[in-house]
Motif scaffolding. Sequence first.
Motif, short mmCIF file in Angstrom:
data_model
loop_
_atom_site.label_atom_id
_atom_site.label_comp_id
_atom_site.label_asym_id
_atom_site.label_seq_id
_atom_site.Cartn_x
_atom_site.Cartn_y
_atom_site.Cartn_z
N ALA A 64 53.04 27.47 36.91
CA ALA A 64 53.21 27.82 38.32
C ALA A 64 54.68 27.96 38.68
CB ALA A 64 52.56 26.77 39.22
N LYS A 65 55.54 27.46 37.81
CA LYS A 65 56.99 27.46 38.05
C LYS A 65 57.70 28.28 36.97
CE LYS A 65 57.07 22.89 40.24
NZ LYS A 65 55.60 22.70 40.30
N GLN A 66 58.79 28.94 37.36
CA GLN A 66 59.53 29.79 36.44
C GLN A 66 60.01 29.01 35.22
OE1 GLN A 66 59.81 32.87 36.01
NE2 GLN A 66 61.51 33.05 34.58
N GLU A 67 60.48 27.78 35.43
CA GLU A 67 60.97 27.02 34.28
C GLU A 67 59.87 26.72 33.28
OE1 GLU A 67 61.04 24.02 37.84
OE2 GLU A 67 61.34 26.19 37.53
N GLY A 117 52.01 32.01 39.39
CA GLY A 117 52.03 31.78 37.95
C GLY A 117 51.66 33.02 37.16
N ALA A 118 50.65 33.75 37.61
CA ALA A 118 50.26 34.98 36.93
C ALA A 118 51.35 36.04 37.01
CB ALA A 118 48.95 35.51 37.51
N LEU A 119 51.96 36.17 38.19
CA LEU A 119 53.06 37.12 38.36
C LEU A 119 54.23 36.81 37.44
CD1 LEU A 119 53.02 37.39 42.24
CD2 LEU A 119 52.88 39.36 40.71
N LEU A 120 54.63 35.55 37.39
CA LEU A 120 55.77 35.16 36.57
C LEU A 120 55.47 35.31 35.08
CD1 LEU A 120 56.95 31.97 38.50
CD2 LEU A 120 57.98 34.25 38.57
N THR A 121 54.24 34.98 34.69
CA THR A 121 53.85 35.11 33.29
C THR A 121 53.81 36.58 32.87
OG1 THR A 121 52.56 33.06 33.41
CG2 THR A 121 52.04 34.58 31.61
N ASN A 142 44.68 39.87 32.72
CA ASN A 142 44.65 38.86 33.76
C ASN A 142 43.22 38.36 33.96
OD1 ASN A 142 47.46 39.33 34.43
ND2 ASN A 142 46.79 41.21 35.44
N LEU A 143 43.09 37.14 34.46
CA LEU A 143 41.76 36.59 34.75
C LEU A 143 41.51 36.65 36.24
CD1 LEU A 143 39.52 35.29 32.91
CD2 LEU A 143 41.71 35.80 31.80
N SER A 144 40.60 37.53 36.61
CA SER A 144 40.15 37.66 37.99
C SER A 144 38.91 36.77 38.17
CB SER A 144 39.86 39.12 38.30
OG SER A 144 39.43 39.28 39.63
N SER A 145 38.03 37.14 39.08
CA SER A 145 36.85 36.32 39.32
C SER A 145 35.83 37.08 40.16
CB SER A 145 37.26 35.04 40.07
OG SER A 145 36.12 34.35 40.55
N ALA A 146 34.56 36.74 39.96
CA ALA A 146 33.50 37.28 40.82
C ALA A 146 33.69 36.86 42.26
CB ALA A 146 32.14 36.82 40.31
N SER A 147 34.47 35.81 42.48
CA SER A 147 34.71 35.35 43.85
C SER A 147 35.37 36.43 44.71
CB SER A 147 35.57 34.09 43.85
OG SER A 147 36.87 34.35 43.36
N ALA A 160 39.14 32.49 46.05
CA ALA A 160 38.77 33.90 46.07
C ALA A 160 39.96 34.75 46.51
CB ALA A 160 37.58 34.12 47.00
N THR A 161 40.70 34.27 47.50
CA THR A 161 41.89 34.96 47.97
C THR A 161 42.91 35.12 46.85
OG1 THR A 161 41.56 34.10 50.21
CG2 THR A 161 43.76 34.90 49.66
N SER A 162 43.10 34.05 46.08
CA SER A 162 44.07 34.10 44.98
C SER A 162 43.64 35.12 43.92
CB SER A 162 44.24 32.71 44.35
OG SER A 162 43.15 32.36 43.50
N LYS A 163 42.36 35.22 43.67
CA LYS A 163 41.89 36.14 42.64
C LYS A 163 41.88 37.58 43.13
CE LYS A 163 41.44 33.26 39.28
NZ LYS A 163 42.30 33.38 38.09
N GLY A 164 41.76 37.79 44.44
CA GLY A 164 41.95 39.13 44.98
C GLY A 164 43.36 39.63 44.68
N SER A 165 44.32 38.71 44.72
CA SER A 165 45.70 39.07 44.38
C SER A 165 45.81 39.49 42.93
CB SER A 165 46.62 37.87 44.65
OG SER A 165 46.64 37.54 46.02
N ILE A 166 45.03 38.89 42.06
CA ILE A 166 45.05 39.26 40.64
C ILE A 166 44.60 40.71 40.45
CG2 ILE A 166 43.96 38.82 38.40
CD1 ILE A 166 46.15 36.81 39.19
N ASP A 167 43.61 41.14 41.21
CA ASP A 167 43.17 42.53 41.10
C ASP A 167 44.27 43.49 41.51
OD1 ASP A 167 40.80 41.41 40.33
OD2 ASP A 167 39.58 42.33 41.90
N VAL A 168 45.01 43.14 42.56
CA VAL A 168 46.12 43.98 43.01
C VAL A 168 47.24 43.98 41.97
CG1 VAL A 168 47.86 44.32 44.80
CG2 VAL A 168 45.55 43.60 45.43
N LEU A 169 47.54 42.82 41.41
CA LEU A 169 48.53 42.73 40.34
C LEU A 169 48.15 43.63 39.17
CD1 LEU A 169 50.81 41.48 38.60
CD2 LEU A 169 49.27 39.55 38.14
N THR A 170 46.89 43.60 38.80
CA THR A 170 46.42 44.41 37.67
C THR A 170 46.60 45.89 37.95
OG1 THR A 170 44.82 42.69 37.08
CG2 THR A 170 44.40 44.91 36.24
N LEU A 171 46.23 46.33 39.14
CA LEU A 171 46.36 47.74 39.49
C LEU A 171 47.83 48.17 39.52
CD1 LEU A 171 45.26 50.44 40.53
CD2 LEU A 171 45.31 49.47 42.85
#
Length: 250
Positions: A64-67, A117-121, A142-147, A160-171
């Motif tokens: 979750a942290k850059q370091e 964490g997903a963005l930084l990774t 990336n790992l999204s979710s049915a949520s 669910a909100t966090s995983k919606g962000s993953i879909d946008v990151l992927t696109l």
Amino acid sequence: MGDRPVIIVTGAGRGIGAAIAIKAAEAGYDVVINYAGNAEAAKQTSATCEAAGAKAITVQADVAKQEGVETVFKASDEAFGRLDAVVTNAGITGVSSKLVDADPEMIERVIDLNVTGALLTAREGAARMMTSRGGKGGNIVNLSSASVWIGSPNDFVWYATSKGSIDVLTLGLSRELAGEGIRVNAVAPGLIDTEIHASAGIPDRIARLGSSVPIGRAGTAEEVADAVLYLMSEQASYVTGTVLKVAGGR
């Protein structure tokens, strides 16, 4: 630099992450297993990967942290000197409740790990694999979710909100990196039989909801891992920016 491709899997000590690491080892990858706190589980995952013929290392870090992210990638660089795939699997749900009853600090932790964490990774992985920066290309999954399409009311609206962000990151990232030899996709698991439900305070969730899935049961971590390995394979060479549902029809 060895002949085997190298994959980093965050949150790979157990559950879906462990299954991905093991399937990758069986498919010919050397593996970097990141974990947050359960060293024994990570050690067991590593041993299974090595039994499949892979070289595997474990790296404790809070991604979750850059370091923490830098710790994982530095260990990978030193051990292998190459990078071919990254799976941003690390994530938590928090404790099940209605949003109005949820602890704000818990919500913040979920967003920090699942989104930041997903963005930084993905950022660190891309920097190493981009052809314009000396990389050889590769894959980010990336790992999204049915949520995302269910919303998880009364359980995990923040998750669910966090995983919606993953879909946008992927696109967005898939389009940003398409000319750099990097494909970016996601897998969206549905109801999967892992320890995450007990960690969320609802250990009976699989037994309670499994029969409501159209296919008639909960899924397995291995079924999710198979989808991840497909997206990284040459069989998916024209697939990028896609979220692959592994949800039994939910």
